[in-house]
Design a protein around this motif. Sequence first.
Motif, PDB file in Angstrom:
ATOM      1  N   LEU A  24       3.138  -3.477  -8.796  1.00  0.00           N
ATOM      2  CA  LEU A  24       3.171  -4.597  -9.747  1.00  0.00           C
ATOM      3  C   LEU A  24       4.590  -5.141  -9.893  1.00  0.00           C
ATOM      4  O   LEU A  24       4.796  -6.356  -9.958  1.00  0.00           O
ATOM      5  N   LEU A  25       5.570  -4.240  -9.942  1.00  0.00           N
ATOM      6  CA  LEU A  25       6.963  -4.680 -10.072  1.00  0.00           C
ATOM      7  C   LEU A  25       7.367  -5.502  -8.841  1.00  0.00           C
ATOM      8  O   LEU A  25       8.017  -6.547  -8.954  1.00  0.00           O
ATOM      9  N   MET A  69      -1.271 -12.360  -8.503  1.00  0.00           N
ATOM     10  CA  MET A  69      -0.689 -11.012  -8.453  1.00  0.00           C
ATOM     11  C   MET A  69      -1.774  -9.964  -8.724  1.00  0.00           C
ATOM     12  O   MET A  69      -1.826  -8.928  -8.063  1.00  0.00           O
ATOM     13  N   ILE A  70      -2.627 -10.255  -9.697  1.00  0.00           N
ATOM     14  CA  ILE A  70      -3.712  -9.323 -10.021  1.00  0.00           C
ATOM     15  C   ILE A  70      -4.644  -9.186  -8.816  1.00  0.00           C
ATOM     16  O   ILE A  70      -5.027  -8.083  -8.416  1.00  0.00           O
ATOM     17  N   HIS A  71      -4.963 -10.313  -8.191  1.00  0.00           N
ATOM     18  CA  HIS A  71      -5.847 -10.285  -7.022  1.00  0.00           C
ATOM     19  C   HIS A  71      -5.211  -9.448  -5.899  1.00  0.00           C
ATOM     20  O   HIS A  71      -5.864  -8.592  -5.308  1.00  0.00           O
ATOM     21  N   ALA A  72      -3.922  -9.693  -5.633  1.00  0.00           N
ATOM     22  CA  ALA A  72      -3.234  -8.968  -4.551  1.00  0.00           C
ATOM     23  C   ALA A  72      -3.172  -7.471  -4.860  1.00  0.00           C
ATOM     24  O   ALA A  72      -3.368  -6.628  -3.985  1.00  0.00           O
ATOM     25  N   PHE A  73      -2.922  -7.150  -6.118  1.00  0.00           N
ATOM     26  CA  PHE A  73      -2.860  -5.731  -6.503  1.00  0.00           C
ATOM     27  C   PHE A  73      -4.225  -5.062  -6.291  1.00  0.00           C
ATOM     28  O   PHE A  73      -4.318  -3.974  -5.728  1.00  0.00           O
ATOM     29  N   LEU A  74      -5.283  -5.744  -6.740  1.00  0.00           N
ATOM     30  CA  LEU A  74      -6.622  -5.161  -6.598  1.00  0.00           C
ATOM     31  C   LEU A  74      -6.992  -4.995  -5.123  1.00  0.00           C
ATOM     32  O   LEU A  74      -7.600  -4.000  -4.739  1.00  0.00           O
ATOM     33  N   LEU A  75      -6.590  -5.956  -4.295  1.00  0.00           N
ATOM     34  CA  LEU A  75      -6.851  -5.813  -2.851  1.00  0.00           C
ATOM     35  C   LEU A  75      -6.112  -4.601  -2.288  1.00  0.00           C
ATOM     36  O   LEU A  75      -6.609  -3.918  -1.406  1.00  0.00           O
ATOM     37  N   SER A  76      -4.919  -4.351  -2.833  1.00  0.00           N
ATOM     38  CA  SER A  76      -4.120  -3.228  -2.308  1.00  0.00           C
ATOM     39  C   SER A  76      -4.754  -1.877  -2.631  1.00  0.00           C
ATOM     40  O   SER A  76      -4.397  -0.862  -2.041  1.00  0.00           O
ATOM     41  N   LEU A 122       3.415   5.748 -18.016  1.00  0.00           N
ATOM     42  CA  LEU A 122       3.658   4.685 -17.027  1.00  0.00           C
ATOM     43  C   LEU A 122       2.881   4.941 -15.742  1.00  0.00           C
ATOM     44  O   LEU A 122       3.078   4.247 -14.756  1.00  0.00           O
ATOM     45  N   SER A 123       2.005   5.921 -15.771  1.00  0.00           N
ATOM     46  CA  SER A 123       1.171   6.152 -14.585  1.00  0.00           C
ATOM     47  C   SER A 123      -0.032   5.213 -14.632  1.00  0.00           C
ATOM     48  O   SER A 123      -0.676   5.064 -15.673  1.00  0.00           O
ATOM     49  N   LEU A 124      -0.328   4.618 -13.499  1.00  0.00           N
ATOM     50  CA  LEU A 124      -1.510   3.748 -13.426  1.00  0.00           C
ATOM     51  C   LEU A 124      -2.583   4.350 -12.511  1.00  0.00           C
ATOM     52  O   LEU A 124      -3.541   3.677 -12.169  1.00  0.00           O
ATOM     53  N   ARG A 178       0.786  -1.246   0.000  1.00  0.00           N
ATOM     54  CA  ARG A 178       0.000   0.000   0.000  1.00  0.00           C
ATOM     55  C   ARG A 178       0.813   1.288   0.000  1.00  0.00           C
ATOM     56  O   ARG A 178       0.337   2.303  -0.488  1.00  0.00           O
ATOM     57  N   ASP A 179       2.036   1.261   0.525  1.00  0.00           N
ATOM     58  CA  ASP A 179       2.805   2.518   0.579  1.00  0.00           C
ATOM     59  C   ASP A 179       3.465   2.858  -0.759  1.00  0.00           C
ATOM     60  O   ASP A 179       4.135   3.887  -0.877  1.00  0.00           O
ATOM     61  N   LEU A 180       3.327   1.992  -1.724  1.00  0.00           N
ATOM     62  CA  LEU A 180       4.035   2.186  -2.998  1.00  0.00           C
ATOM     63  C   LEU A 180       3.120   2.773  -4.066  1.00  0.00           C
ATOM     64  O   LEU A 180       1.896   2.640  -3.998  1.00  0.00           O
ATOM     65  N   GLY A 181       3.740   3.371  -5.101  1.00  0.00           N
ATOM     66  CA  GLY A 181       2.997   3.768  -6.295  1.00  0.00           C
ATOM     67  C   GLY A 181       2.470   2.516  -6.999  1.00  0.00           C
ATOM     68  O   GLY A 181       2.950   1.406  -6.742  1.00  0.00           O
TER      69      GLY A 181
END
Length: 223
Positions: A34-35, A133-140, A106-108, A26-29
């Motif tokens: 994703l990276l 990874m997609i699931h974890a990203f969406l949760l974040s 490159l902005s999301l 959560r603290d990241l852009g």
Amino acid sequence: MPGVTEKASELFAILAREYRRLPPLRDLGLLDRLLLLLLSKDATAQRAQAALERLRRDFVDWNELRVSPVFEIQRSLEPLEEGDVSPKADRLRRLVSRVFEKKNSLSLDWLKGEQPEAQDRFLDSLEALDAYMIHAFLLSLRETDEVAFHQNMSRVLQRIGLVSRTGSPSKALEGIRAIAPPDDLASFQAVLIRLGEELCGPKVVQCERCKALPLCKYGRGRG
Ligand code: SF4
């Protein structure tokens, strides 16, 4: 006999050893999240975070990474302490390139305003991310830690016998929420989704390779 909650914790401990826990996101852009998810596949959170730091130090920005040869990215992945990091380096570059090709940027940040289905479709279209990874990203992207339905997770837990078999996603989600260890909900979901993707598919089931076999009703029943 352990209860379902204890069994779920035991299952999580086994799968977290196999697949590793996720680093905090959560603290990241958004692109950094994703990276980091790519970097943390089969790596500890600490090593993945160290590799992300190294990439930040070695490249002026992610656009420079996008146009750099894979061997240069590989050098920055030394903190992962993995053997051959070229597939991971290639995947990182592919992810950044695909984001740029699709949006010319490159902005999301724009993703935050989209509906969950559109977010999911876009991430899937990048062709560089696993389902977990997609699931974890969406949760974040949510404000608090939560459990969200995913078919892979539901299938695995139903086969193991931790969640009742039901055709209703909302009933299955209720069952998953009741047993999910509260200290690391994101990693719990990620390891189950990954197991469902790699070994416990809807049609192909590879119980002989599965670390959850000793706990699994369905797997042990197959002999
Ligand atoms: S033992 Fe087999 S059925 Fe059970 S979770 Fe593993 S792969 Fe799935």
